[in-house]
Design an enzyme around this catalytic site. Structure first.
Site, short mmCIF file in Angstrom:
data_model
loop_
_atom_site.label_atom_id
_atom_site.label_comp_id
_atom_site.label_asym_id
_atom_site.label_seq_id
_atom_site.Cartn_x
_atom_site.Cartn_y
_atom_site.Cartn_z
N GLU A 18 -6.49 4.88 8.11
CA GLU A 18 -6.32 6.18 7.72
C GLU A 18 -7.53 6.89 7.11
OE1 GLU A 18 -2.40 5.66 5.76
OE2 GLU A 18 -1.96 5.00 7.60
N ASN A 61 0.86 -1.26 -0.05
CA ASN A 61 -0.12 0.00 0.12
C ASN A 61 0.78 1.17 -0.04
OD1 ASN A 61 -1.75 2.12 0.43
ND2 ASN A 61 -2.41 1.43 2.26
N TRP A 62 1.10 1.67 -1.05
CA TRP A 62 1.71 3.29 -1.37
C TRP A 62 1.42 4.16 -0.50
CZ3 TRP A 62 2.63 2.79 -7.23
CH2 TRP A 62 3.57 1.75 -7.63
N LYS A 63 0.36 4.30 -0.06
CA LYS A 63 -0.48 5.35 0.37
C LYS A 63 -0.27 6.60 -0.46
CE LYS A 63 -0.19 2.90 5.01
NZ LYS A 63 -0.05 3.09 6.30
N SER A 120 3.74 -2.22 10.37
CA SER A 120 5.08 -2.43 10.40
C SER A 120 5.77 -3.65 9.89
CB SER A 120 5.52 -1.93 11.90
OG SER A 120 5.14 -0.69 12.17
N GLU A 139 -5.19 -4.93 10.47
CA GLU A 139 -4.21 -3.78 11.02
C GLU A 139 -4.48 -3.12 12.31
OE1 GLU A 139 -2.46 -2.57 7.02
OE2 GLU A 139 -3.94 -1.14 7.53
N GLY A 145 2.95 -1.25 4.22
CA GLY A 145 3.07 0.44 4.04
C GLY A 145 4.25 0.80 3.69
N GLY A 146 4.96 1.19 4.54
CA GLY A 146 6.38 1.81 4.51
C GLY A 146 7.59 1.07 3.72
N HIS A 153 -9.20 1.38 5.13
CA HIS A 153 -8.11 1.66 5.87
C HIS A 153 -8.22 2.41 7.12
CE1 HIS A 153 -3.91 2.54 6.57
NE2 HIS A 153 -3.54 1.19 5.91
N GLY A 158 3.10 1.94 11.05
CA GLY A 158 3.97 3.27 10.62
C GLY A 158 4.93 3.67 11.82
#
Ligand SMILES: O=C[C@H](O)COP(=O)(O)O
Length: 258
Positions: free
Chosen positions: A103, A11-13, A219, A173, A240-241, A101, A179
């Site tokens: 976010e 997930n590149w966000k 993470s 999640e 993610g990251g 998600h 993150g």
């Protein structure tokens, strides 16, 4: 016994513009060999503005990597400024779309009702939802992570028939692990992922529950992915990251080598 193909989805966000997206997917495609796809599905969830470029690259080079969006409108079309419909995503041949998600829930007020409408919009357009659920730190500290997460699941799956739900992907999640570098222990992940599968069996059938893939997200890195993937009810990761680093993402896809 059902075999579930693990799904490793990056997930590149809100990262990577369309030029960076092309370079990134090219890097992934060079690094990943055919055998990497034999028993793992690999996907990227890109910003809307990247999707046409990613589609062109994937189609042109016949890449095995799948792609999708990070959100979908609950509406089909019309006066919804800034929204992107499921039919638009389908036209770009997206396979997946993330729904709910944390976010989106946190910064855009997405309720379980909205998630439910978005799951319906995804299915209406032949897209596979990756439904994100999970608890915040206060809920975890109170020990209510399972009840909280299952309530989100129930809400998002309301009136979704079995013939649709059998293809859904659930991403567990825990918000406190996103993150933050704070990864849930493999046992934490298994506790909730196992509970999700049991709830799917109650809502639908054991057969359906055994077929649905449940990812862990929060993470995930090459150094912790193998232990998480060793859990019986974890069938992939939503990354993610670490997905922004092509080399690291490839190592995660090759979790069996870690
Ligand atoms: O969708 C991905 C998750 O929010 C996890 O993000 P993270 O790997 O940066 O913790």
């Amino acid at each position: 016994m059902t075999t579930r193909t693990p799904l490793m989805a990056g997930n590149w966000k809100m990262n990577l513009n369309h030029l960076e997206a092309i370079a990134h997917v090219q890097k992934l495609s060079f690094a990943l060999a055919d055998k990497d796809y034999e028993d793992v599905e690999v996907a990227v969830l890109a910003p809307f503005t990247d999707l046409r470029s990613v589609q062109t690259l994937v189609d042109g080079d016949k890449l095995k990597i799948k792609y999708g969006a990070q959100d979908i409108s609950a509406h089909d079309s019309g006066a919804y400024t800034g929204e992107i419909s499921g039919s638009m995503l389908a036209k770009l041949r997206c396979t997946y779309v993330a729904v709910g998600h944390s976010e989106r829930r946190q910064y855009h007020g997405e309720s379980d009702e909205i998630c439910n409408a978005k799951v319906k919009a995804a299915y209406l357009n032949g897209l596979t939802p990756i439904l994100c659920v999970g608890e915040g730190l206060d809920v975890r500290k109170a020990g209510n992570q399972v009840a909280h997460t299952l309530a989100q699941l129930d809400g998002a799956l309301k009136d979704i028939p079995a013939e649709q739900a059998e293809t859904i992907v659930i991403a567990y999640e825990p918000v406190w692990a996103i993150g933050t570098g704070e990864v849930a222990t493999p046992e934490d992940a298994q506790e909730v992922c196992g509970a999700i599968r049991r709830r799917l069996a109650e809502l639908y059938s054991q057969e359906l529950a055994d077929a649905v893939r449940i990812q862990y997200g929060g993470s995930v890195k090459s150094g912790n992915v193998a232990a998480i993937m060793a859990q019986p009810d974890v069938d992939g990761a939503l990354i993610g990251g670490a997905a922004l680093d092509a080399d690291e993402f490839v190592k995660i896809v090759r979790f069996r080598d870690q």
